[in-house]
Design a protein around this motif. Structure first.
Motif, PDB file in Angstrom:
ATOM      1  N   PRO A 149     -18.864 -15.523  -1.208  1.00  0.00           N
ATOM      2  CA  PRO A 149     -18.556 -16.739  -0.447  1.00  0.00           C
ATOM      3  C   PRO A 149     -17.163 -17.297  -0.769  1.00  0.00           C
ATOM      4  N   ARG A 150     -16.569 -16.872  -1.912  1.00  0.00           N
ATOM      5  CA  ARG A 150     -15.239 -17.374  -2.300  1.00  0.00           C
ATOM      6  C   ARG A 150     -14.141 -16.364  -2.024  1.00  0.00           C
ATOM      7  N   GLY A 151     -14.353 -15.387  -1.174  1.00  0.00           N
ATOM      8  CA  GLY A 151     -13.344 -14.350  -0.922  1.00  0.00           C
ATOM      9  C   GLY A 151     -13.756 -13.057  -1.589  1.00  0.00           C
ATOM     10  N   GLY A 152     -12.761 -12.234  -1.957  1.00  0.00           N
ATOM     11  CA  GLY A 152     -13.082 -10.967  -2.620  1.00  0.00           C
ATOM     12  C   GLY A 152     -13.324 -11.204  -4.103  1.00  0.00           C
ATOM     13  N   ALA A 153     -14.037 -10.271  -4.738  1.00  0.00           N
ATOM     14  CA  ALA A 153     -14.233 -10.349  -6.187  1.00  0.00           C
ATOM     15  C   ALA A 153     -14.332  -8.926  -6.734  1.00  0.00           C
ATOM     16  N   VAL A 154     -13.439  -8.603  -7.671  1.00  0.00           N
ATOM     17  CA  VAL A 154     -13.461  -7.272  -8.279  1.00  0.00           C
ATOM     18  C   VAL A 154     -14.404  -7.311  -9.473  1.00  0.00           C
ATOM     19  N   PHE A 155     -15.282  -6.321  -9.522  1.00  0.00           N
ATOM     20  CA  PHE A 155     -16.278  -6.250 -10.596  1.00  0.00           C
ATOM     21  C   PHE A 155     -15.655  -5.620 -11.838  1.00  0.00           C
ATOM     22  N   ARG A 156     -15.599  -6.350 -12.922  1.00  0.00           N
ATOM     23  CA  ARG A 156     -15.189  -5.884 -14.253  1.00  0.00           C
ATOM     24  C   ARG A 156     -13.822  -5.177 -14.242  1.00  0.00           C
ATOM     25  N   LEU A 157     -12.889  -5.856 -13.588  1.00  0.00           N
ATOM     26  CA  LEU A 157     -11.531  -5.303 -13.430  1.00  0.00           C
ATOM     27  C   LEU A 157     -10.900  -4.949 -14.774  1.00  0.00           C
ATOM     28  N   ARG A 158     -10.959  -5.888 -15.717  1.00  0.00           N
ATOM     29  CA  ARG A 158     -10.300  -5.666 -17.016  1.00  0.00           C
ATOM     30  C   ARG A 158     -10.890  -4.480 -17.760  1.00  0.00           C
ATOM     31  N   GLU A 159     -12.218  -4.363 -17.714  1.00  0.00           N
ATOM     32  CA  GLU A 159     -12.879  -3.253 -18.424  1.00  0.00           C
ATOM     33  C   GLU A 159     -12.461  -1.916 -17.815  1.00  0.00           C
ATOM     34  N   HIS A 160     -12.315  -1.885 -16.494  1.00  0.00           N
ATOM     35  CA  HIS A 160     -11.884  -0.638 -15.856  1.00  0.00           C
ATOM     36  C   HIS A 160     -10.452  -0.294 -16.263  1.00  0.00           C
ATOM     37  N   MET A 161      -9.581  -1.300 -16.278  1.00  0.00           N
ATOM     38  CA  MET A 161      -8.185  -1.013 -16.625  1.00  0.00           C
ATOM     39  C   MET A 161      -8.052  -0.672 -18.113  1.00  0.00           C
ATOM     40  N   SER A 169       0.801  -2.438 -18.526  1.00  0.00           N
ATOM     41  CA  SER A 169      -0.227  -2.985 -19.426  1.00  0.00           C
ATOM     42  C   SER A 169      -1.521  -3.229 -18.634  1.00  0.00           C
ATOM     43  N   VAL A 170      -2.590  -3.484 -19.361  1.00  0.00           N
ATOM     44  CA  VAL A 170      -3.862  -3.817 -18.711  1.00  0.00           C
ATOM     45  C   VAL A 170      -3.674  -5.046 -17.812  1.00  0.00           C
ATOM     46  N   ASP A 171      -2.983  -6.067 -18.325  1.00  0.00           N
ATOM     47  CA  ASP A 171      -2.761  -7.281 -17.522  1.00  0.00           C
ATOM     48  C   ASP A 171      -1.969  -6.964 -16.259  1.00  0.00           C
ATOM     49  N   GLU A 172      -0.931  -6.152 -16.407  1.00  0.00           N
ATOM     50  CA  GLU A 172      -0.107  -5.808 -15.236  1.00  0.00           C
ATOM     51  C   GLU A 172      -0.919  -5.039 -14.204  1.00  0.00           C
ATOM     52  N   LEU A 173      -1.780  -4.150 -14.668  1.00  0.00           N
ATOM     53  CA  LEU A 173      -2.593  -3.361 -13.737  1.00  0.00           C
ATOM     54  C   LEU A 173      -3.638  -4.235 -13.045  1.00  0.00           C
ATOM     55  N   CYS A 174      -4.158  -5.214 -13.772  1.00  0.00           N
ATOM     56  CA  CYS A 174      -5.118  -6.153 -13.149  1.00  0.00           C
ATOM     57  C   CYS A 174      -4.409  -6.939 -12.046  1.00  0.00           C
ATOM     58  N   GLN A 175      -3.213  -7.437 -12.352  1.00  0.00           N
ATOM     59  CA  GLN A 175      -2.463  -8.196 -11.340  1.00  0.00           C
ATOM     60  C   GLN A 175      -2.111  -7.293 -10.155  1.00  0.00           C
ATOM     61  N   ALA A 176      -1.740  -6.053 -10.461  1.00  0.00           N
ATOM     62  CA  ALA A 176      -1.376  -5.114  -9.392  1.00  0.00           C
ATOM     63  C   ALA A 176      -2.567  -4.862  -8.461  1.00  0.00           C
ATOM     64  N   THR A 177      -3.763  -4.826  -9.035  1.00  0.00           N
ATOM     65  CA  THR A 177      -4.969  -4.619  -8.210  1.00  0.00           C
ATOM     66  C   THR A 177      -5.161  -5.803  -7.270  1.00  0.00           C
ATOM     67  N   VAL A 178      -5.010  -7.003  -7.811  1.00  0.00           N
ATOM     68  CA  VAL A 178      -5.140  -8.203  -6.976  1.00  0.00           C
ATOM     69  C   VAL A 178      -4.078  -8.163  -5.867  1.00  0.00           C
ATOM     70  N   ASP A 179      -2.842  -7.798  -6.239  1.00  0.00           N
ATOM     71  CA  ASP A 179      -1.751  -7.745  -5.255  1.00  0.00           C
ATOM     72  C   ASP A 179      -2.060  -6.732  -4.141  1.00  0.00           C
ATOM     73  N   THR A 180      -2.673  -5.605  -4.524  1.00  0.00           N
ATOM     74  CA  THR A 180      -2.980  -4.567  -3.522  1.00  0.00           C
ATOM     75  C   THR A 180      -4.062  -5.054  -2.557  1.00  0.00           C
TER      76      THR A 180
END
Ligand code: PMP
Length: 318
Positions: free
Chosen positions: A48-60, A77-88
């Motif tokens: 209901p709040r838009g998209g949501a990635v399941f356990r993004l940090r654990e995957h990265m 870095s893990v943080d950069e890859l998490c942000q990159a996923t959101v950006d994509t």
């Protein structure tokens, strides 16, 4: 674009958002010849709040660990890859999709030792429905066989690394299962104990207790497997990580797969033995329902599993 293609518009390529058609590599890339790539598979769900990635940090984090094991110098870095996923996801305006980060050894090196050759990272979004196993409705359950192909022995291919090369073995098992009319394969480890599916972890239920093979049993330490264990704990169910003999499959009260693509999928038959009543079992169903409710934002995210992404839900549900 093929009718059944899961293609999306944009791919993240080492810091840039590029068009789908421009995310290419050369045929001399080391990965093409020697399988030198590590990857992840994640899902973003429409909530209901838009998209949501399941356990993004654990995957990265697991992507980083896979790269470390194979000495692939992952520069993000893990943080950069998490942000990159959101950006994509934002670039594609997608709420519901599968996400495939992949780190590949490119460069032009004919020998197996390619250290020093370039490594490139991509994040791909893919339209993939809920139903990973063809013809299997999760509510209906999967019919499986025990594969004649074993999982690689310990200290041969590191199974803690989610590496492309591992999936040659998985492809053999999956193809054999489909050729013989089953939905999916269950693979044994080198000792003949139960390991996992071609791309899913496995749980059995016996006398109300969940059983699953240990990480040292030639399996990927799945992130959904961990989520199932935590949901089981929320339900005050006992989980045992133990070696499971093949025949335990046939006499289990319930069985189910779990994984990013498969989510929680009950198994109703193995080698044509009915499992339990031959219908999805009550514990598998209860865990599946809780899992689906959490990932789609219909139940509270008490474990902090979701990374919310500001995309338009209407576009994501297309
Ligand atoms: N085992 C294998 C071999 C897999 O490929 C996968 C999918 N990544 C899994 C288990 C499940 O892992 P996860 O829950 O992290 O997707």
């Amino acid at each position: 674009m093929a009718e059944h293609s899961g293609r999306t518009a944009k791919i993240w390529r080492d810091g840039a958002i590029v068009d789908w058609a421009d995310a290419n590599i050369h045929v001399m890339s080391h990965v093409v010849h020697y399988g030198s790539a590590v990857f992840e598979g994640m899902r973003s769900y429409e909530t209901p709040r838009g998209g949501a990635v399941f356990r993004l940090r654990e995957h990265m984090r697991r992507l980083h660990e896979s790269a470390k094991i194979y000495e692939l110098p992952l520069r993000w870095s893990v943080d950069e890859l998490c942000q990159a996923t959101v950006d994509t996801l934002v670039a594609n305006d997608l709420a519901h999709c599968y996400i495939r980060p992949v780190v590949v050894r490119t460069g032009e090196e004919m020998g197996i030792h390619a250290h020093g050759q370039p490594v490139e990272t991509f994040i791909i979004c893919w339209h993939w429905g809920r139903n990973y196993l063809p013809h299997v409705q999760p509510e209906g359950g999967a019919r499986c066989c025990v594969s004649s192909w074993r999982r690689a022995a310990p200290n041969t291919f590191p199974t803690m690394a989610k590496a492309s090369g591992n999936y040659l073995n998985a492809q053999l098992a999956k193809a054999e299962a489909l050729r013989n009319g089953y939905d999916e394969a269950i693979m044994l480890d080198i000792a003949g104990n139960v390991a996992e599916g071609s791309g899913q972890n496995l749980f059995l239920v016996r006398d109300g207790v969940l059983l699953t093979p240990p990480i040292a049993g030639g399996i990927l330490h799945g992130i959904t497997r961990d989520a199932v264990m935590r949901i089981a704990a929320d339900f005050d169910l006992t989980v045992r990580e133990i070696e499971i003999p093949r025949e335990m499959l046939y006499v289990a009260d319930e069985a189910f797969f779990c994984g990013t693509a498969a989510e929680v999928t009950p198994i109703v038959a193995i080698d044509k033995y009915s499992i339990g009543t031959g219908k999805p079992g009550p514990i598998a169903t209860r865990i599946r329902e809780r899992f689906m409710a959490v990932v789609t934002g219909r139940a509270p995210d008490t474990h902090g599993w979701l990374t919310h992404v500001p995309v338009s839900v209407a576009a994501g549900s297309k």
